[in-house]
Write a protein that holds these residues in place. Sequence first.
Motif, PDB file in Angstrom:
ATOM      1  N   ILE A  36       0.844  -1.196   0.000  1.00 52.65           N
ATOM      2  CA  ILE A  36       0.000   0.000   0.000  1.00 52.65           C
ATOM      3  C   ILE A  36       0.875   1.240   0.000  1.00 52.65           C
ATOM      4  CG2 ILE A  36      -2.055   1.049   1.038  1.00 52.65           C
ATOM      5  CD1 ILE A  36      -2.523  -1.749   0.117  1.00 52.65           C
ATOM      6  N   GLY A  37       1.824   1.251  -0.909  1.00 51.33           N
ATOM      7  CA  GLY A  37       2.588   2.483  -1.159  1.00 51.33           C
ATOM      8  C   GLY A  37       1.728   3.401  -2.006  1.00 51.33           C
ATOM      9  N   ARG A  38       2.373   4.348  -2.676  1.00 50.37           N
ATOM     10  CA  ARG A  38       1.603   5.275  -3.497  1.00 50.37           C
ATOM     11  C   ARG A  38       0.802   4.529  -4.565  1.00 50.37           C
ATOM     12  NH1 ARG A  38       5.023  10.342  -2.661  1.00 50.37           N
ATOM     13  NH2 ARG A  38       6.761   8.899  -2.704  1.00 50.37           N
ATOM     14  N   LEU A  39       1.482   3.557  -5.183  1.00 52.04           N
ATOM     15  CA  LEU A  39       0.808   2.818  -6.251  1.00 52.04           C
ATOM     16  C   LEU A  39      -0.346   1.981  -5.697  1.00 52.04           C
ATOM     17  CD1 LEU A  39       0.670   2.044  -9.194  1.00 52.04           C
ATOM     18  CD2 LEU A  39       2.462   0.344  -8.805  1.00 52.04           C
ATOM     19  N   ALA A  52      -9.479  -6.741   1.156  1.00 55.86           N
ATOM     20  CA  ALA A  52      -8.443  -6.486   2.160  1.00 55.86           C
ATOM     21  C   ALA A  52      -7.223  -5.835   1.531  1.00 55.86           C
ATOM     22  CB  ALA A  52      -8.041  -7.787   2.856  1.00 55.86           C
ATOM     23  N   LEU A  53      -6.549  -5.034   2.348  1.00 55.03           N
ATOM     24  CA  LEU A  53      -5.291  -4.389   1.956  1.00 55.03           C
ATOM     25  C   LEU A  53      -4.197  -4.857   2.912  1.00 55.03           C
ATOM     26  CD1 LEU A  53      -6.616  -0.695   1.651  1.00 55.03           C
ATOM     27  CD2 LEU A  53      -6.619  -2.478  -0.124  1.00 55.03           C
ATOM     28  N   TYR A  54      -3.010  -5.097   2.364  1.00 56.72           N
ATOM     29  CA  TYR A  54      -1.902  -5.564   3.191  1.00 56.72           C
ATOM     30  C   TYR A  54      -0.654  -4.732   2.939  1.00 56.72           C
ATOM     31  CZ  TYR A  54      -4.693  -9.730   4.057  1.00 56.72           C
ATOM     32  OH  TYR A  54      -5.689 -10.582   4.432  1.00 56.72           O
ATOM     33  N   ASP A  55       0.115  -4.541   4.013  1.00 56.03           N
ATOM     34  CA  ASP A  55       1.407  -3.897   3.849  1.00 56.03           C
ATOM     35  C   ASP A  55       2.343  -4.427   4.930  1.00 56.03           C
ATOM     36  OD1 ASP A  55       2.339  -1.244   2.126  1.00 56.03           O
ATOM     37  OD2 ASP A  55       3.549  -1.594   3.915  1.00 56.03           O
ATOM     38  N   ALA A  56       3.634  -4.215   4.705  1.00 59.66           N
ATOM     39  CA  ALA A  56       4.626  -4.709   5.659  1.00 59.66           C
ATOM     40  C   ALA A  56       5.073  -3.615   6.627  1.00 59.66           C
ATOM     41  CB  ALA A  56       5.838  -5.265   4.912  1.00 59.66           C
ATOM     42  N   SER A  57       4.833  -2.363   6.263  1.00 62.58           N
ATOM     43  CA  SER A  57       5.339  -1.260   7.073  1.00 62.58           C
ATOM     44  C   SER A  57       4.487  -1.043   8.315  1.00 62.58           C
ATOM     45  CB  SER A  57       5.373   0.019   6.229  1.00 62.58           C
ATOM     46  OG  SER A  57       4.934   1.130   6.983  1.00 62.58           O
ATOM     47  N   SER A  58       5.149  -1.006   9.455  1.00 65.29           N
ATOM     48  CA  SER A  58       4.406  -0.856  10.710  1.00 65.29           C
ATOM     49  C   SER A  58       3.737   0.511  10.782  1.00 65.29           C
ATOM     50  CB  SER A  58       5.344  -1.053  11.905  1.00 65.29           C
ATOM     51  OG  SER A  58       6.418  -0.140  11.816  1.00 65.29           O
ATOM     52  N   GLY A  59       4.272   1.454  10.014  1.00 65.81           N
ATOM     53  CA  GLY A  59       3.661   2.779   9.987  1.00 65.81           C
ATOM     54  C   GLY A  59       2.296   2.774   9.327  1.00 65.81           C
ATOM     55  N   LEU A  60       2.111   1.852   8.387  1.00 68.78           N
ATOM     56  CA  LEU A  60       0.861   1.814   7.641  1.00 68.78           C
ATOM     57  C   LEU A  60      -0.170   0.861   8.248  1.00 68.78           C
ATOM     58  CD1 LEU A  60       1.786   1.881   3.833  1.00 68.78           C
ATOM     59  CD2 LEU A  60       0.134   3.341   5.018  1.00 68.78           C
ATOM     60  N   VAL A  61       0.344  -0.260   8.777  1.00 70.06           N
ATOM     61  CA  VAL A  61      -0.577  -1.272   9.290  1.00 70.06           C
ATOM     62  C   VAL A  61      -1.459  -0.661  10.371  1.00 70.06           C
ATOM     63  CG1 VAL A  61      -0.743  -3.440  10.581  1.00 70.06           C
ATOM     64  CG2 VAL A  61       0.950  -3.183   8.742  1.00 70.06           C
ATOM     65  N   GLY A  62      -2.748  -0.855  10.231  1.00 75.67           N
ATOM     66  CA  GLY A  62      -3.685  -0.322  11.199  1.00 75.67           C
ATOM     67  C   GLY A  62      -4.335   0.983  10.757  1.00 75.67           C
ATOM     68  N   THR A  63      -3.711   1.672   9.839  1.00 74.32           N
ATOM     69  CA  THR A  63      -4.317   2.915   9.348  1.00 74.32           C
ATOM     70  C   THR A  63      -5.465   2.589   8.402  1.00 74.32           C
ATOM     71  OG1 THR A  63      -2.852   3.093   7.427  1.00 74.32           O
ATOM     72  CG2 THR A  63      -2.098   4.096   9.471  1.00 74.32           C
ATOM     73  N   ILE A 123      -7.420   3.217   4.805  1.00 75.33           N
ATOM     74  CA  ILE A 123      -7.308   3.675   3.429  1.00 75.33           C
ATOM     75  C   ILE A 123      -8.612   3.317   2.736  1.00 75.33           C
ATOM     76  CG2 ILE A 123      -6.056   3.437   1.254  1.00 75.33           C
ATOM     77  CD1 ILE A 123      -4.072   4.351   3.119  1.00 75.33           C
ATOM     78  N   GLU A 124      -9.292   4.311   2.227  1.00 71.74           N
ATOM     79  CA  GLU A 124     -10.535   4.039   1.506  1.00 71.74           C
ATOM     80  C   GLU A 124     -11.496   3.178   2.336  1.00 71.74           C
ATOM     81  OE1 GLU A 124     -11.387   5.077  -1.802  1.00 71.74           O
ATOM     82  OE2 GLU A 124      -9.752   6.437  -1.273  1.00 71.74           O
ATOM     83  N   GLY A 125     -11.560   3.495   3.602  1.00 71.43           N
ATOM     84  CA  GLY A 125     -12.498   2.770   4.456  1.00 71.43           C
ATOM     85  C   GLY A 125     -12.070   1.358   4.805  1.00 71.43           C
ATOM     86  N   GLN A 126     -10.836   1.013   4.464  1.00 73.29           N
ATOM     87  CA  GLN A 126     -10.332  -0.329   4.797  1.00 73.29           C
ATOM     88  C   GLN A 126      -9.167  -0.188   5.776  1.00 73.29           C
ATOM     89  OE1 GLN A 126     -10.940  -3.477   3.325  1.00 73.29           O
ATOM     90  NE2 GLN A 126     -11.992  -3.051   1.385  1.00 73.29           N
ATOM     91  N   ARG A 127      -9.155  -1.009   6.809  1.00 72.62           N
ATOM     92  CA  ARG A 127      -7.986  -1.076   7.681  1.00 72.62           C
ATOM     93  C   ARG A 127      -6.881  -1.838   6.955  1.00 72.62           C
ATOM     94  NH1 ARG A 127      -8.615  -1.823  13.320  1.00 72.62           N
ATOM     95  NH2 ARG A 127      -6.651  -2.951  13.185  1.00 72.62           N
ATOM     96  N   VAL A 128      -5.687  -1.261   6.946  1.00 76.78           N
ATOM     97  CA  VAL A 128      -4.548  -1.961   6.347  1.00 76.78           C
ATOM     98  C   VAL A 128      -4.069  -3.042   7.305  1.00 76.78           C
ATOM     99  CG1 VAL A 128      -2.194  -1.725   5.488  1.00 76.78           C
ATOM    100  CG2 VAL A 128      -3.855   0.108   5.082  1.00 76.78           C
ATOM    101  N   LYS A 129      -3.949  -4.265   6.796  1.00 78.32           N
ATOM    102  CA  LYS A 129      -3.536  -5.376   7.646  1.00 78.32           C
ATOM    103  C   LYS A 129      -2.067  -5.717   7.451  1.00 78.32           C
ATOM    104  CE  LYS A 129      -6.924  -8.505   8.171  1.00 78.32           C
ATOM    105  NZ  LYS A 129      -7.908  -9.556   7.795  1.00 78.32           N
ATOM    106  N   ASP A 130      -1.509  -6.369   8.437  1.00 75.99           N
ATOM    107  CA  ASP A 130      -0.102  -6.774   8.360  1.00 75.99           C
ATOM    108  C   ASP A 130       0.044  -7.923   7.376  1.00 75.99           C
ATOM    109  OD1 ASP A 130       2.499  -7.803   8.788  1.00 75.99           O
ATOM    110  OD2 ASP A 130       2.494  -6.972  10.810  1.00 75.99           O
ATOM    111  N   VAL A 131       0.995  -7.786   6.462  1.00 75.89           N
ATOM    112  CA  VAL A 131       1.182  -8.810   5.444  1.00 75.89           C
ATOM    113  C   VAL A 131       1.540 -10.160   6.089  1.00 75.89           C
ATOM    114  CG1 VAL A 131       3.644  -8.411   5.038  1.00 75.89           C
ATOM    115  CG2 VAL A 131       2.186  -9.206   3.161  1.00 75.89           C
ATOM    116  N   ALA A 132       2.038 -10.109   7.303  1.00 75.35           N
ATOM    117  CA  ALA A 132       2.366 -11.359   7.994  1.00 75.35           C
ATOM    118  C   ALA A 132       1.129 -12.223   8.233  1.00 75.35           C
ATOM    119  CB  ALA A 132       3.058 -11.059   9.338  1.00 75.35           C
ATOM    120  N   THR A 133      -0.029 -11.568   8.244  1.00 77.05           N
ATOM    121  CA  THR A 133      -1.258 -12.327   8.480  1.00 77.05           C
ATOM    122  C   THR A 133      -1.899 -12.809   7.178  1.00 77.05           C
ATOM    123  OG1 THR A 133      -2.772 -10.435   8.349  1.00 77.05           O
ATOM    124  CG2 THR A 133      -1.698 -10.815  10.473  1.00 77.05           C
ATOM    125  N   LEU A 134      -1.287 -12.456   6.065  1.00 78.45           N
ATOM    126  CA  LEU A 134      -1.876 -12.793   4.765  1.00 78.45           C
ATOM    127  C   LEU A 134      -2.118 -14.286   4.617  1.00 78.45           C
ATOM    128  CD1 LEU A 134      -2.710 -12.093   1.843  1.00 78.45           C
ATOM    129  CD2 LEU A 134      -0.305 -12.155   1.206  1.00 78.45           C
TER     130      LEU A 134
END
Lengths: 210, 210
Positions: free
Chosen positions: B90-93, B112-123, B125-136
């Motif tokens: 869930i970077g810019r792209l 679902a949206l996933y990212d690895a960055s701890s800064g993003l996880v939990g925020t 985006i478009e009404g979706q909580r970003v989840k930790d990619v570790a849980t994918l």
Amino acid sequence: MPIEIPDVVIDRLPLYYRLLSRLDSEGRSVVSSQELGEELGVTPAQIRKDLSYFGRFGKQGRGYSVPRLLDELKAILGLDGRWKVVVIGIGRLGRAIASYPGFEGQGFDIIALYDASSGLVGTEIEGQRVKDVATLEADLKKTAVDIGIVAVPGEHAQDVVDTLVDAGVHAILNYTPNRVQTPPNVEVRHINPVLFLQSMTYHLKQRRGG
Amino acid sequence: MPIEIPDVVIDRLPLYYRLLSRLDSEGRSVVSSQELGEELGVTPAQIRKDLSYFGRFGKQGRGYSVPRLLDELKAILGLDGRWKVVVIGIGRLGRAIASYPGFEGQGFDIIALYDASSGLVGTEIEGQRVKDVATLEADLKKTAVDIGIVAVPGEHAQDVVDTLVDAGVHAILNYTPNRVQTPPNVEVRHINPVLFLQSMTYHLKQRRGG
DNA sequence: GTGAAATTGCGCACATGCACACAAACGCGC
DNA sequence: GCGCGTTTGTGTGCATGTGCGCAATTTCAC
């Protein structure tokens, strides 16, 4: 020119170029069509034939010199110079494009960003001031541009493309879902993820339903 | 099934589908292959042959019923249901993709949206909580997903794809510049704007240099 | 109801692109 | 320096996809 080079061949060259860049950065000095083919999922004969349209770059019994072939492809594709690119439409997608790290390193200079929204015009994105799309036409007349990347809302795509084409831009990357009409001497590529997804669902359905 | 349907045909169907959607929304009830062809830059014969792989949808002397053909294509492509999509990276792209308006209306649900960055996880985006990619991996085992869209940094592409494939995802849209290896029963499409630009520069160069 | 215009579906021929296979060339080891 | 293994470049056959042309069918006007 004796033989016409098929477009499919041209479209494969960037793939070869990309792989050779990697091999070169890994210090490889020689590579065979066999190995290139395995890496790319293409038959070795295909690669040899593609390259033979442009010259005889390989050595029998040895293969291709990686730096040599890289240079040849660079020249063939015109990647030995730099190309001026403008991005029109700086919404979320346009911003992602403007900050895409892959362009600059490959000889593509994004020299200007344009948008129609007064809220955006004048702001800074990736160190570039966003300009008013109303000035696009005049700007293009002053500074020649090679490639236009269009990321505006679909309904404005044709207008923007017309402006680009009228100003002599001959290559356009269209990120909008709308197809645009251009004269035959303009290259247009459409990037529409929905079309990809829709052809993939056909295959998914096949798997399920038989 | 007696004859195999060529992939090129499947890839053209979404184009037809898209145009027919527009015609339908404009209230058109009938259209000829001639007109479809002119609009899409394809020969009428091509369109008729493509459609004939799936049935006889037209009427001689009249053409095709727009709503009827739209429905047929919808069924053929599997667009009469909904498809579950996840976006990884869930970077810019990735953000641009997650907020792309074209998916939902076409039957693609980003669940679902996933990212690895701890800064993003939990925020959000478009009404979706970003989840930790570790849980994918665990999530995929609980909820089957149809399509994975990969927009992580290139060096992690293969890892993410492997996770998706192991969990039974059979369609992947890869926005990273790296090519990924998958078993033959998985559909992968690569979207790499640099490759497009690089083949366009060949043509630009031709124009200039002769 | 009849003739003319339109348009599909499909058989067929053509073009295009792909893989195979082999001769020619190169390098290496002894 | 000679022979063997390797790999290119390309001639050739094959497969695949594209466009043409026509018979069959439908509509429409009068």
